[in-house]
Design an enzyme around this catalytic site. Structure first.
Site, mmCIF file in Angstrom:
data_model
loop_
_atom_site.group_PDB
_atom_site.id
_atom_site.type_symbol
_atom_site.label_atom_id
_atom_site.label_comp_id
_atom_site.label_asym_id
_atom_site.label_seq_id
_atom_site.Cartn_x
_atom_site.Cartn_y
_atom_site.Cartn_z
ATOM 1 N N TYR A 237 2.384 20.302 32.596
ATOM 2 C CA TYR A 237 1.738 21.252 31.867
ATOM 3 C C TYR A 237 2.438 22.679 31.457
ATOM 4 O O TYR A 237 2.886 22.537 30.310
ATOM 5 C CB TYR A 237 0.363 21.788 32.784
ATOM 6 N N VAL A 276 -12.391 19.788 35.858
ATOM 7 C CA VAL A 276 -12.893 18.845 34.893
ATOM 8 C C VAL A 276 -13.666 19.148 33.696
ATOM 9 O O VAL A 276 -14.647 19.762 33.950
ATOM 10 C CB VAL A 276 -13.812 17.445 35.529
HETATM 11 P P1 NAI Z 1 -13.775 21.934 25.983
HETATM 12 O O1 NAI Z 1 -13.404 20.779 25.655
HETATM 13 O O2 NAI Z 1 -14.778 21.821 27.343
HETATM 14 O O3 NAI Z 1 -14.528 23.041 25.182
HETATM 15 C C1 NAI Z 1 -13.629 23.122 23.955
HETATM 16 C C2 NAI Z 1 -14.633 23.990 23.126
HETATM 17 O O4 NAI Z 1 -13.961 24.333 21.833
HETATM 18 C C3 NAI Z 1 -15.867 23.199 22.632
HETATM 19 O O5 NAI Z 1 -17.224 24.333 22.749
HETATM 20 C C4 NAI Z 1 -15.604 22.598 21.300
HETATM 21 O O6 NAI Z 1 -16.773 22.629 20.358
HETATM 22 C C5 NAI Z 1 -14.861 24.043 20.816
HETATM 23 N N1 NAI Z 1 -13.915 23.553 19.582
HETATM 24 C C6 NAI Z 1 -12.778 22.418 19.450
HETATM 25 N N2 NAI Z 1 -12.314 22.466 18.293
HETATM 26 C C7 NAI Z 1 -13.027 23.464 17.522
HETATM 27 C C8 NAI Z 1 -12.881 23.769 16.443
HETATM 28 N N3 NAI Z 1 -12.172 23.293 15.482
HETATM 29 N N4 NAI Z 1 -13.876 24.755 16.004
HETATM 30 C C9 NAI Z 1 -14.995 25.220 16.866
HETATM 31 N N5 NAI Z 1 -15.040 24.955 17.985
HETATM 32 C C10 NAI Z 1 -14.055 23.904 18.491
HETATM 33 O O7 NAI Z 1 -12.535 22.488 26.973
HETATM 34 P P2 NAI Z 1 -12.315 23.568 28.328
HETATM 35 O O8 NAI Z 1 -11.510 22.712 29.218
HETATM 36 O O9 NAI Z 1 -13.455 24.468 28.366
HETATM 37 O O10 NAI Z 1 -11.179 24.447 27.574
HETATM 38 C C11 NAI Z 1 -11.432 25.786 27.000
HETATM 39 C C12 NAI Z 1 -10.206 26.809 27.161
HETATM 40 O O11 NAI Z 1 -9.993 26.946 28.867
HETATM 41 C C13 NAI Z 1 -8.896 25.947 26.576
HETATM 42 O O12 NAI Z 1 -8.088 26.917 26.059
HETATM 43 C C14 NAI Z 1 -8.504 25.286 27.761
HETATM 44 O O13 NAI Z 1 -6.917 25.305 27.617
HETATM 45 C C15 NAI Z 1 -8.515 26.465 28.652
HETATM 46 N N6 NAI Z 1 -8.609 26.110 30.247
HETATM 47 C C16 NAI Z 1 -8.930 24.834 30.828
HETATM 48 C C17 NAI Z 1 -8.946 24.396 32.410
HETATM 49 C C18 NAI Z 1 -9.305 23.249 32.661
HETATM 50 O O14 NAI Z 1 -9.048 23.064 33.659
HETATM 51 N N7 NAI Z 1 -10.524 22.481 31.924
HETATM 52 C C19 NAI Z 1 -8.039 25.288 33.149
HETATM 53 C C20 NAI Z 1 -7.764 26.851 32.429
HETATM 54 C C21 NAI Z 1 -7.779 27.057 31.247
#
Ligand code: NAI
Length: 399
Positions: A237, A276
């Site tokens: 990462y 997750v």
């Molecule tokens: P996720 O996949 O559950 O959610 C992603 C969201 O982005 C969804 O609502 C999707 O529709 C939206 N999205 C993607 N491409 C798009 C586009 N072109 N236009 C409009 N909407 C779009 O992902 P998650 O895990 O909730 O990630 C969100 C943030 O949190 C990211 O920046 C990730 O790096 C960060 N993060 C995640 C962690 C994890 O363990 N899952 C830990 C720490 C940070």
């Protein structure tokens, strides 16, 4: 039709729309049980339909505002039902969220489309002007493998390491098995492209556009989500392409913070715990760390899911009695429990012993699998999965 989960590798190929409703309701109940806090009243959520963005929106709509909750505009990229399938979990999450929020007297608007595009920025600005006037908080929670630039160029992010190649056990959710996975070193161009997709540039474009359109209320804040993780995951990462993108995001927070001085606002990065989600399940090798971490954190009573993380973020580290609680680098540390040295020592000891034969005994891979299924509406209590779902009634549901 009766809907059974279809998983391919670490990707869900379908969802259960009624189960998605149960998952949204479960998160709302969890937030309501925690009581309200004095949070923002008008919020824009970029990436609102799943993972951290959805949990943020639910926390703010049902927990913030001294009982009244926040009005929200949510942007996401999701598929509705078509001849290709029933649509994505996020599509239904948006629908069920809006219905519940409206029933609670809140404004909840879902904008579906590409958040990287100027057209979506304009649509969001118009919607904010008409429905909310201005916003007090902008959440940046996009996770995407591709960004289309204004000139039409498609830029793809990659999940690779830098320096030496890295291999280890990865999780195959489809077969509930461990498989060898390796991350090749990225080329400079791949690093640059991943920074373009997942770094801070697009966040800055959003904040500039909102500020220029006078959509930011006095004192408006913005927060983007990031991950750092323990040293044992650095090759996957922090020292990987995604880590470079997150560094760029952190640096951009400083630029945006200066820009927001004009409205008396601030930009923050919240470093979250590994969890997750649709996005994280896809990162090579990391889900094995996640399964071990979940086991250790549950055993010690400090496990949090997305909703608990976001509830704690807003109620205690952004809008609690002490205001924003950040470290010396202005990062809000929601990974505090994960990075506890005792927890990391326990995880590392297990990680060195993990094999395809013992992984279930060493970590909470059953819990991880259950969370993954629930993200897609499967395996939720109270849902009769033997009951046929009416496809015709689903097509009438609008986000
Ligand atoms: P996720 O996949 O559950 O959610 C992603 C969201 O982005 C969804 O609502 C999707 O529709 C939206 N999205 C993607 N491409 C798009 C586009 N072109 N236009 C409009 N909407 C779009 O992902 P998650 O895990 O909730 O990630 C969100 C943030 O949190 C990211 O920046 C990730 O790096 C960060 N993060 C995640 C962690 C994890 O363990 N899952 C830990 C720490 C940070």
């Amino acid at each position: 039709m009766i809907i059974h989960p279809q998983i391919q590798g670490c990707v869900a190929r379908n969802c259960h729309p009624i189960g998605c409703r149960a998952a949204v309701m479960q998160q709302i109940a969890s937030v309501r049980a925690e009581g309200s806090f004095n949070g923002p009243k008008r919020v824009l959520v970029l990436g609102a339909s799943s993972g951290f963005g959805l949990a943020s929106r639910i926390t703010l709509a049902f927990g913030a505002g001294a009982g009244a909750g926040a009005d929200t505009v949510g942007v996401s990229f999701e598929r509705g039902p078509s001849d290709k399938g029933l649509g994505s979990a996020g599509w239904y999450n948006n629908i069920w969220f809006r219905k519940e929020a409206e029933q609670a007297g809140r404004i909840a608007v879902n904008l579906i489309g590409d958040a990287f595009s100027d057209a979506m920025r304009q649509q969001a600005i118009e919607t904010i002007r008409q429905q909310l006037g201005q916003v007090d908080l902008v959440i940046y929670s996009l996770a995407s493998g591709i960004r289309v630039l204004a000139d039409g160029t498609q830029v793809r992010s990659v999940l690779k390491t830098t320096g030496q190649p890295f291999s280890g056990w990865g999780l195959d959710l489809e077969h509930d098995a461990l498989v060898q996975q390796s991350l090749a070193p990225a080329t400079p161009e791949e690093i640059r492209d991943t920074v373009t997709v997942m770094g801070g540039e697009d966040w800055q474009l959003w904040m500039q556009a909102l500020q220029q359109a006078d959509c930011l209320a006095p004192g408006a804040q913005t927060v983007a989500y990031s991950y750092i993780g323990p040293e044992s995951t650095y090759p996957l990462y922090r020292d990987g392409t995604i880590g470079y993108a997150k560094e760029h995001l952190h640096a951009t927070a400083e630029t945006i913070n200066l820009q927001l001085a004009e409205v008396g606002g601030h930009a923050w990065v919240s470093v979250c715990k590994a969890l997750v989600t649709k996005a994280s399940a896809y990162i090579p090798v990391l889900p094995v760390y996640l399964g071990l971490l979940m086991g250790v954190m549950k055993e010690r009573g400090v496990h949090e899911g997305c909703i608990e993380q976001m509830q704690r973020l807003f109620a205690t580290k952004m809008y609690g009695p002490r205001g924003v609680v950040a470290d010396g680098n202005r990062l809000i540390r929601m990974d505090d429990h994960e990075l506890d040295p005792a927890i990391q020592a326990a995880v590392s000891a297990l990680w060195s012993k993990v094999t395809p034969d013992n992984f279930h005994a060493l970590g909470d891979f059953a819990g991880l699998r259950q969370d993954f299924l629930q993200l897609n509406g499967f395996g939720l209590p109270g849902v009769d999965y033997g009951e046929p779902v009416s496809v015709a009634s689903l097509t009438e549901l609008m986000p």
